[in-house]
Design an enzyme around this catalytic site. Structure first.
Site, PDB file in Angstrom:
ATOM      1  N   ASN A 216       0.858  -1.195   0.000  1.00 47.40           N
ATOM      2  CA  ASN A 216       0.000   0.000   0.000  1.00 47.40           C
ATOM      3  C   ASN A 216       0.892   1.242   0.000  1.00 47.40           C
ATOM      4  O   ASN A 216       2.100   1.131   0.195  1.00 47.40           O
ATOM      5  CB  ASN A 216      -0.954  -0.041   1.200  1.00 47.40           C
ATOM      6  CG  ASN A 216      -0.191  -0.093   2.510  1.00 47.40           C
ATOM      7  OD1 ASN A 216       0.466   0.862   2.889  1.00 47.40           O
ATOM      8  ND2 ASN A 216      -0.240  -1.247   3.197  1.00 47.40           N
ATOM      9  N   ASP A 285      -3.693  -6.378   4.199  1.00 50.78           N
ATOM     10  CA  ASP A 285      -4.696  -7.295   4.766  1.00 50.78           C
ATOM     11  C   ASP A 285      -4.562  -8.719   4.252  1.00 50.78           C
ATOM     12  O   ASP A 285      -4.990  -9.658   4.909  1.00 50.78           O
ATOM     13  CB  ASP A 285      -6.104  -6.763   4.472  1.00 50.78           C
ATOM     14  CG  ASP A 285      -6.393  -5.518   5.305  1.00 50.78           C
ATOM     15  OD1 ASP A 285      -6.092  -5.542   6.503  1.00 50.78           O
ATOM     16  OD2 ASP A 285      -6.896  -4.527   4.739  1.00 50.78           O
ATOM     17  N   LYS A 295      12.788 -15.028  -8.733  1.00 55.28           N
ATOM     18  CA  LYS A 295      11.950 -14.139  -9.540  1.00 55.28           C
ATOM     19  C   LYS A 295      11.251 -14.940 -10.640  1.00 55.28           C
ATOM     20  O   LYS A 295      11.897 -15.701 -11.377  1.00 55.28           O
ATOM     21  CB  LYS A 295      12.825 -13.057 -10.180  1.00 55.28           C
ATOM     22  CG  LYS A 295      12.009 -12.059 -10.976  1.00 55.28           C
ATOM     23  CD  LYS A 295      12.887 -11.072 -11.718  1.00 55.28           C
ATOM     24  CE  LYS A 295      12.034 -10.358 -12.760  1.00 55.28           C
ATOM     25  NZ  LYS A 295      12.817  -9.556 -13.664  1.00 55.28           N
ATOM     26  N   PRO A 311      -2.230 -12.123   9.552  1.00 53.09           N
ATOM     27  CA  PRO A 311      -2.741 -12.011  10.930  1.00 53.09           C
ATOM     28  C   PRO A 311      -3.186 -10.587  11.254  1.00 53.09           C
ATOM     29  O   PRO A 311      -2.578  -9.628  10.762  1.00 53.09           O
ATOM     30  CB  PRO A 311      -1.541 -12.408  11.797  1.00 53.09           C
ATOM     31  CG  PRO A 311      -0.368 -12.459  10.912  1.00 53.09           C
ATOM     32  CD  PRO A 311      -0.821 -12.519   9.492  1.00 53.09           C
ATOM     33  N   ASP A 312      -4.235 -10.464  12.037  1.00 56.38           N
ATOM     34  CA  ASP A 312      -4.639  -9.131  12.519  1.00 56.38           C
ATOM     35  C   ASP A 312      -3.816  -8.875  13.790  1.00 56.38           C
ATOM     36  O   ASP A 312      -4.153  -9.342  14.888  1.00 56.38           O
ATOM     37  CB  ASP A 312      -6.149  -9.096  12.817  1.00 56.38           C
ATOM     38  CG  ASP A 312      -6.606  -7.683  13.147  1.00 56.38           C
ATOM     39  OD1 ASP A 312      -5.824  -6.925  13.753  1.00 56.38           O
ATOM     40  OD2 ASP A 312      -7.747  -7.336  12.786  1.00 56.38           O
ATOM     41  N   PHE A 330      -5.226   2.929  14.362  1.00 59.44           N
ATOM     42  CA  PHE A 330      -5.325   3.952  13.320  1.00 59.44           C
ATOM     43  C   PHE A 330      -6.108   3.355  12.159  1.00 59.44           C
ATOM     44  O   PHE A 330      -5.957   2.164  11.868  1.00 59.44           O
ATOM     45  CB  PHE A 330      -3.926   4.392  12.854  1.00 59.44           C
ATOM     46  CG  PHE A 330      -3.207   5.231  13.877  1.00 59.44           C
ATOM     47  CD1 PHE A 330      -2.666   4.644  15.022  1.00 59.44           C
ATOM     48  CD2 PHE A 330      -3.099   6.601  13.722  1.00 59.44           C
ATOM     49  CE1 PHE A 330      -2.025   5.409  15.986  1.00 59.44           C
ATOM     50  CE2 PHE A 330      -2.454   7.376  14.673  1.00 59.44           C
ATOM     51  CZ  PHE A 330      -1.915   6.784  15.811  1.00 59.44           C
ATOM     52  N   LYS A 344     -15.265  -0.038  14.358  1.00 59.32           N
ATOM     53  CA  LYS A 344     -13.919  -0.633  14.366  1.00 59.32           C
ATOM     54  C   LYS A 344     -13.270  -0.485  15.750  1.00 59.32           C
ATOM     55  O   LYS A 344     -12.617  -1.414  16.232  1.00 59.32           O
ATOM     56  CB  LYS A 344     -13.063   0.046  13.289  1.00 59.32           C
ATOM     57  CG  LYS A 344     -11.780  -0.675  12.990  1.00 59.32           C
ATOM     58  CD  LYS A 344     -11.041  -0.076  11.796  1.00 59.32           C
ATOM     59  CE  LYS A 344     -11.707  -0.417  10.465  1.00 59.32           C
ATOM     60  NZ  LYS A 344     -10.927   0.017   9.303  1.00 59.32           N
ATOM     61  N   LYS A 348     -12.121  -3.820  17.585  1.00 56.48           N
ATOM     62  CA  LYS A 348     -10.701  -4.088  17.855  1.00 56.48           C
ATOM     63  C   LYS A 348     -10.391  -4.033  19.355  1.00 56.48           C
ATOM     64  O   LYS A 348      -9.327  -4.457  19.789  1.00 56.48           O
ATOM     65  CB  LYS A 348      -9.824  -3.070  17.128  1.00 56.48           C
ATOM     66  CG  LYS A 348      -9.970  -3.104  15.604  1.00 56.48           C
ATOM     67  CD  LYS A 348      -8.791  -3.770  14.943  1.00 56.48           C
ATOM     68  CE  LYS A 348      -8.962  -3.828  13.432  1.00 56.48           C
ATOM     69  NZ  LYS A 348      -7.917  -4.605  12.791  1.00 56.48           N
TER      70      LYS A 348
HETATM   71  N1  CTP Z   1      -4.188  -3.833  11.751  1.00 60.50           N
HETATM   72  C1  CTP Z   1      -3.434  -4.877  12.209  1.00 60.50           C
HETATM   73  N2  CTP Z   1      -3.318  -6.006  11.473  1.00 60.50           N
HETATM   74  C2  CTP Z   1      -3.950  -6.133  10.295  1.00 60.50           C
HETATM   75  C3  CTP Z   1      -4.747  -5.085   9.815  1.00 60.50           C
HETATM   76  C4  CTP Z   1      -4.838  -3.933  10.578  1.00 60.50           C
HETATM   77  O1  CTP Z   1      -2.842  -4.762  13.278  1.00 60.50           O
HETATM   78  N3  CTP Z   1      -3.824  -7.237   9.608  1.00 60.50           N
HETATM   79  C5  CTP Z   1      -4.324  -2.617  12.574  1.00 60.50           C
HETATM   80  C6  CTP Z   1      -3.814  -1.353  11.887  1.00 60.50           C
HETATM   81  O2  CTP Z   1      -2.439  -1.121  12.152  1.00 60.50           O
HETATM   82  C7  CTP Z   1      -4.687  -0.268  12.503  1.00 60.50           C
HETATM   83  C8  CTP Z   1      -5.988  -0.987  12.803  1.00 60.50           C
HETATM   84  O3  CTP Z   1      -5.687  -2.388  12.814  1.00 60.50           O
HETATM   85  O4  CTP Z   1      -4.169   0.219  13.718  1.00 60.50           O
HETATM   86  C9  CTP Z   1      -7.082  -0.715  11.818  1.00 60.50           C
HETATM   87  O5  CTP Z   1      -6.621  -1.042  10.521  1.00 60.50           O
HETATM   88  P1  CTP Z   1      -7.630  -1.242   9.336  1.00 60.50           P
HETATM   89  O6  CTP Z   1      -6.869  -1.684   8.115  1.00 60.50           O
HETATM   90  O7  CTP Z   1      -8.469  -0.030   9.228  1.00 60.50           O
HETATM   91  O8  CTP Z   1      -8.486  -2.424   9.949  1.00 60.50           O
HETATM   92  P2  CTP Z   1      -9.127  -3.687   9.317  1.00 60.50           P
HETATM   93  O9  CTP Z   1      -9.414  -4.605  10.442  1.00 60.50           O
HETATM   94  O10 CTP Z   1      -8.260  -4.212   8.223  1.00 60.50           O
HETATM   95  O11 CTP Z   1     -10.485  -3.088   8.783  1.00 60.50           O
HETATM   96  P3  CTP Z   1     -11.136  -3.024   7.339  1.00 60.50           P
HETATM   97  O12 CTP Z   1     -12.053  -4.168   7.304  1.00 60.50           O
HETATM   98  O13 CTP Z   1     -11.807  -1.695   7.314  1.00 60.50           O
HETATM   99  O14 CTP Z   1     -10.010  -3.153   6.334  1.00 60.50           O
END
Ligand code: CTP
Length: 403
Positions: A216, A285, A295, A311-312, A330, A344, A348
């Site tokens: 990104n 994501d 390559k 992973p989230d 954020f 969110k 979270k």
């Molecule tokens: N985040 C994270 N791990 C991920 C995705 C997001 O730790 N895999 C954290 C980001 O660093 C940020 C927060 O989660 O602090 C919100 O990120 P965002 O991309 O807006 O959240 P998502 O859960 O991916 O929500 P969306 O479905 O809107 O993409």
């Protein structure tokens, strides 16, 4: 209540060192804002850069000891300048001026101004490594820093004009500027002293092969602004960052990562020791389900890419939180921002969420400015109009004070 800004009347005390050339850039930058800047040069400083150079850049005469001894002044110059300044920057701070200030001596215009003023001072030393490491110099520094008015912008490592490689290079103009701006904002108040802040920043990259990735446009500028603001407010700062477009200042403890897995590992290691986590990274994501160690030739590229979620990281850290730890998320959003952002924050389980629009000019990825809302778990929200990222960082930290 005072309106907080990053600017105001700045007085710069230049010492006799080659690093004084870097101060020209800062004076030029400051003078282009609406805020005034005055420069005072010691006798030795004038051998490195002339008063005329600074007068032209500051759009104002430069002060020297000759002005100090002018008999026809109605008000002593050191009192006038000492009370005029909102913040004083000592750059470069030489071993000689440091020693005199540590002793409270006042034998020239600059040292008299410092004794006649009560405002915050950024001290940016510069000297050869052996000089910097002398027991006497370090003792003088400790003595000076006993006075909470003085804020140290430490010298950095590198090659100096004397060709020594080591510690002693004066910080770069951007760091002089940011620290000075922060002190105008905080008035020198260190509300994060003794706190350890962990920050994540930049955009993770999920490789398909060594030259292709899912990523990104995040540049890490907001994370760097947060790191600087926390440091300027007295915190010990660790930054875990995906690739950035700008260097990390030496005073920030930095760990570079690339993928979300690496970021997760680094944050899990560092999280137990922190008091505050600012999870600013733009974590990709998804990642390719299969990645290749070599390559891929164009002809071998898959026509469709199978993806899997990464992973989230934040959601995995939240359950590990101990009572004293605060976690801030954020979110970069487009379209209707606030309803999904509140959802969110609760999903979270964070203490606060800063949400900013990324579908507007001059806000979000790769910009110097940002705007957005800080949502607190208490249900309170603060809106921050467009401002430099350092000002947004300070507003976020100010806003967290109540949670
Ligand atoms: N985040 C994270 N791990 C991920 C995705 C997001 O730790 N895999 C954290 C980001 O660093 C940020 C927060 O989660 O602090 C919100 O990120 P965002 O991309 O807006 O959240 P998502 O859960 O991916 O929500 P969306 O479905 O809107 O993409």
């Amino acid at each position: 209540m005072r309106t907080k800004t990053l600017g105001g009347p700045l007085l710069i005390g230049g010492g006799g060192g080659i690093a004084l050339y870097k101060v020209c850039t800062l004076v030029s930058t400051w003078a282009k804002t609406t805020d005034p800047v005055r420069v005072v040069l010691t006798e030795a400083a004038q051998r490195f850069v002339t008063p005329l150079t600074f007068a032209a850049l500051a759009r104002h005469p430069t002060y020297t000891d000759q002005d100090f001894w002018q008999p026809n002044r109605s008000r002593p110059l050191h009192i006038e300048l000492g009370t005029w300044a909102g913040v004083i920057l000592l750059a470069p701070l030489t071993a000689q001026t440091l020693a005199r200030l540590a002793q409270g001596l006042a034998d020239d215009l600059l040292t008299n101004i410092l004794l006649a003023s009560t405002v915050p001072v950024v001290a940016a030393p510069a000297m050869n490594t052996a000089m910097w490491e002398q027991v006497s110099v370090q003792r003088n520094l400790r003595l000076l820093l006993e006075d909470p008015r003085y804020h140290l912008l430490p010298p950095t490592m590198g090659r100096m004009a004397c060709d020594t490689v080591g510690s002693g290079r004066m910080a770069e103009p951007e760091e002089l500027l940011a620290y000075t701006q922060s002190l105008f904002w905080t008035q020198g108040h260190r509300d994060l002293i003794g706190k350890r802040v962990l920050i994540s920043g930049g955009g993770t990259r999920e490789p398909l092969d060594p030259v292709r990735f899912i990523g990104n446009p995040a540049t890490g500028r907001m994370a760097l602004a947060l790191a600087r603001a926390c440091f300027h407010r007295g915190a010990e700062v660790t930054l875990v960052h995906a690739p950035l477009t700008e260097p990390v200042p030496d005073f920030i403890q930095a760990q570079a990562v690339t993928t979300s897995d690496q970021m997760k590992h680094a944050l899990q290691q560092a999280f137990p020791a922190c008091d505050l986590l600012l999870m600013n990274a733009a974590v990709a994501d998804v990642r390719p389900s299969q990645s290749y160690p070599h390559k891929l030739a164009k002809a071998d590229l898959p026509s469709q890419l199978a993806l899997e979620p990464v992973p989230d990281i934040l959601s995995e850290l939240v359950p590990l939180r101990r009572p004293h730890q605060k976690i801030i998320g954020f979110a970069a959003q487009t379209g209707d921002i606030l309803p999904p952002a509140w959802a969110k924050l609760h999903r979270k389980g964070v203490d606060a969420l800063f949400v900013n629009p990324v579908d507007e000019v001059d806000s979000g990825f790769a910009t110097t400015h940002n705007r957005g809302w800080l949502l607190l778990r208490t249900g309170v929200s603060h809106e921050f109009p467009s401002a430099p990222k350092l000002a947004i960082a300070h507003q976020i930290l100010d806003g967290l004070g109540s949670i």
